[in-house]
Design a protein around this motif. Structure first.
Motif, PDB file in Angstrom:
ATOM      1  N   SER A   1      39.789  27.265  41.479  1.00  0.00           N
ATOM      2  CA  SER A   1      40.874  28.223  41.257  1.00  0.00           C
ATOM      3  C   SER A   1      40.995  29.147  42.461  1.00  0.00           C
ATOM      4  O   SER A   1      40.093  29.251  43.291  1.00  0.00           O
ATOM      5  N   THR A   2      42.138  29.825  42.554  1.00  0.00           N
ATOM      6  CA  THR A   2      42.376  30.781  43.635  1.00  0.00           C
ATOM      7  C   THR A   2      42.153  32.190  43.114  1.00  0.00           C
ATOM      8  O   THR A   2      42.644  32.563  42.047  1.00  0.00           O
ATOM      9  N   TRP A   3      41.437  32.974  43.851  1.00  0.00           N
ATOM     10  CA  TRP A   3      41.127  34.355  43.479  1.00  0.00           C
ATOM     11  C   TRP A   3      42.361  35.216  43.724  1.00  0.00           C
ATOM     12  O   TRP A   3      42.690  35.544  44.858  1.00  0.00           O
TER      13      TRP A   3
ATOM     14  N   ALA B   1      42.543  39.660  45.176  1.00  0.00           N
ATOM     15  CA  ALA B   1      41.185  39.894  45.657  1.00  0.00           C
ATOM     16  C   ALA B   1      41.003  41.323  46.137  1.00  0.00           C
ATOM     17  O   ALA B   1      41.899  41.910  46.763  1.00  0.00           O
TER      18      ALA B   1
ATOM     19  N   PRO C   1      33.171  34.971  45.288  1.00  0.00           N
ATOM     20  CA  PRO C   1      33.077  34.114  44.100  1.00  0.00           C
ATOM     21  C   PRO C   1      33.251  32.650  44.495  1.00  0.00           C
ATOM     22  O   PRO C   1      33.627  32.340  45.633  1.00  0.00           O
TER      23      PRO C   1
ATOM     24  N   GLU D   1      35.523  30.732  44.270  1.00  0.00           N
ATOM     25  CA  GLU D   1      36.970  30.529  44.212  1.00  0.00           C
ATOM     26  C   GLU D   1      37.523  30.557  45.632  1.00  0.00           C
ATOM     27  O   GLU D   1      36.910  31.128  46.547  1.00  0.00           O
TER      28      GLU D   1
ATOM     29  N   VAL E   1      40.452  31.769  48.365  1.00  0.00           N
ATOM     30  CA  VAL E   1      41.255  32.969  48.553  1.00  0.00           C
ATOM     31  C   VAL E   1      42.235  32.715  49.686  1.00  0.00           C
ATOM     32  O   VAL E   1      41.906  32.045  50.667  1.00  0.00           O
TER      33      VAL E   1
ATOM     34  N   HIS F   1      33.911  29.603  52.817  1.00  0.00           N
ATOM     35  CA  HIS F   1      35.021  30.533  52.980  1.00  0.00           C
ATOM     36  C   HIS F   1      35.389  30.767  54.450  1.00  0.00           C
ATOM     37  O   HIS F   1      35.830  31.854  54.826  1.00  0.00           O
TER      38      HIS F   1
END
Length: 540
Positions: free
Chosen positions: A31-33, A36, A75, A77, A79, A108
């Motif tokens: 999923s996409t945060w 944020a 997380p 996830e 971003v 990330h």
């Protein structure tokens, strides 16, 4: 034969079983945060650029407010990050904007391959997220194929052991004017455990010099490699250098393990286990380097050799001297452990020995047939022949350099003669933690034979500590090797300025690196005329 312990072996085998899609396929669905928020800037590791083409370059960052923690403060996830490209440092003239995903499978990190820009033009870039802006980086696009720039300016760096010194050289490099490209020949990180610090020779004594310490034990796993890269990239001087110019990255041995060759680890680990470690190392290397998607590894394999062109001025062929090479010649200890019996090392040279591998040799031969003014081979290890003697008067050589692979080197020299016969070949190398400047003899058995190319072996940024003008025991190097024109054992970096009719190089050194604040000077300068591959020392 020595092997890593069973617990570590089982953990490495676990890399194959826990679904690490980043290592062995694409990216896992996450999923996409949304919305944020961060307590501090998520751009703690700065920015970088690399791989300049006429229409653009790669820009890089990592989203992690706490980059040295296990999860980076992030997380599991993805971003979205905004990026901007402008022609001015104030970003009043923005020419491109976009969004990129920072994915947990890539720690990330963010790689954006910018295209659609004007050739031979300076740009500025930044990233934005959650109300924070990254530091600003700058990069210049390469000239178009038909353009002849007045000058192409290249810097060469490498071997930056974190524990043996401070990155003062990078602070100086970040302030150099109009660097078009920084070639990093490898050993960006060192894999050793905390507190070992490498060492520095003082006569016959080697002393440990931990100027600052690694985090954790010798790195083996993907997480450990990631943390090690994050620790190095947290250095402000290294960040400043990356922000100041695009880098062309390659790797040598310490990005994986000391003196590795193909699927062989120097301590004799089983080959399938070592390939798991190599896969983890390459994955982390890709994540933290400003390279293109073509350099994303597939498990333990990576396409690292490639070409960068700078208009009509030069072609730089970046080589890989690790993945495809034959086993290294055996050391005495390896023979005692029986490594030669299981093909972990060689007892003699053979005409079939490889450094580049057949496919890369063929690719290089083709890539050297071009109409650029200068032919640059950017690689990791010493090419020039080098005669030296131990205390008993016996000749010896570095087994982990081209000197340990004489038949492979002979093929390289013959390929230069055949495919780049214009006297315009410049070889860049590193690894030895000192400077060498040499003419490459056309007959490798006759050091006074006409030169076929020049080689500049650049010293280390920090590795082996402060150093001295001449390394103990090397006082007779120039006398025994008339093709070698200069040596120096201090730390620093090198700049090369390529013009249409000649090139000039300046060898920079620091008076010390084991504490901050070293002063940089130019220790030697050389010119090479186009068509006459012979070094001419000039006033600095």
């Amino acid at each position: 034969m020595n092997h890593i312990n069973s617990n570590r072996r089982q953990f490495l085998k676990g890399l194959m079983g826990f679904g690490s899609l980043a290592l062995f396929s694409g990216l896992s669905p996450v999923s996409t945060w949304a919305n944020a928020k961060f307590p501090i800037s998520p751009f703690q590791l700065g920015v970088a650029s690399g791989e300049p083409w006429p229409d653009g370059f790669v820009i890089w960052t990592r989203v992690a407010p706490y980059p040295l923690s296990v999860d980076g403060g992030m997380p599991k996830e993805a971003v979205e990050v905004d990026w901007d490209i402008a022609t001015d440092i104030e970003f009043k003239k923005i020419v491109q904007t976009g969004k990129a995903q920072a994915h947990p499978d890539l720690h990330h990190t963010v790689h954006v391959e910018i295209s659609g820009l004007a050739p031979m033009t300076r740009y500025y870039y930044r990233f934005r997220l959650a109300g924070y802006e990254s530091s600003v980086g700058t990069a210049k696009s390469a000239p178009a194929a038909h353009q002849m720039p007045e000058r192409v300016r290249v810097a060469v760096v490498g071997c930056q052991h974190y524990e043996t010194g401070y990155y003062t050289a990078y602070d100086y490099l970040s302030k150099e004017k109009e660097i078009d490209l920084v070639f990093h020949y490898g050993d960006y990180i060192y894999e050793g455990p905390e507190g070992k610090g490498g060492g520095r020779a003082i006569g016959d004594l080697r002393v440990s010099i931990p100027a600052r310490q690694h985090i954790g034990p010798e790195i083996q796993t993907l997480l450990q490699y990631r943390i090690r890269y994050a620790q190095y990239r947290a250095d402000p001087d290294l960040q400043a250098a990356h922000a100041s110019a695009p880098f062309a990255m390659t790797f040598d041995d310490h990005e994986v393990d000391n003196n590795w060759a193909a699927n062989i680890e120097e301590k004799g680990e089983k080959k399938d286990i070592f390939l798991l470690r190599r896969a983890a190392a390459f994955q982390a290397w890709y994540e933290y380097m400003p390279v293109r998607l073509k350099q994303k590894p597939n498990g333990p394999d990576i396409l690292a050799y490639r070409t960068l062109d700078y208009g009509k001025m030069l072609r730089m062929n970046i080589l890989d001297t690790r993945q495809y090479r034959s086993p290294i010649l055996c050391t005495k200890a390896q023979l005692e452990d029986g490594f030669d019996k299981v093909d972990y090392c060689r007892t003699e040279n053979s005409r079939n020995e490889q450094v580049l591998g057949k496919a890369q040799e063929q690719w290089l031969a083709k890539q050297m047939r071009h109409d650029k003014r200068w032919n640059v081979l950017a690689q990791q290890i010493q090419v020039m022949p080098w005669v030296r003697y131990n205390k008993s008067g016996k000749a010896y050589f570095g087994k982990d350099t081209w000197n340990g692979y004489p038949y492979a080197r002979e093929r390289l020299i013959e390929s230069i003669k055949k495919n780049a016969p214009h006297g315009n070949t410049v070889i860049l190398s590193g690894d030895l933690h000192q400077y060498f400047a040499a003419n490459i003899p056309s007959d490798l058995n006759d050091f006074k034979s006409p030169s076929i190319a020049t080689e500049f072996l650049t010293t280390s940024i920090t590795s082996t500590g402060n150093g001295q003008p001449i390394r103990p025991g090397q006082e007779d190097v120039l006398k025994l090797n008339p093709h070698i024109k200069f040596i120096n054992d201090q730390r620093g970096y090198q700049t090369l300025d390529f013009f249409k009719d000649y090139m000039r190089t300046d060898l920079k050194v620091l008076d010390f690196v084991e504490k901050p604040g070293g002063k940089m000077t130019t220790v030697a300068s050389f010119e090479v005329a186009y068509g006459k591959p012979e070094l001419k020392q000039i006033e600095s």
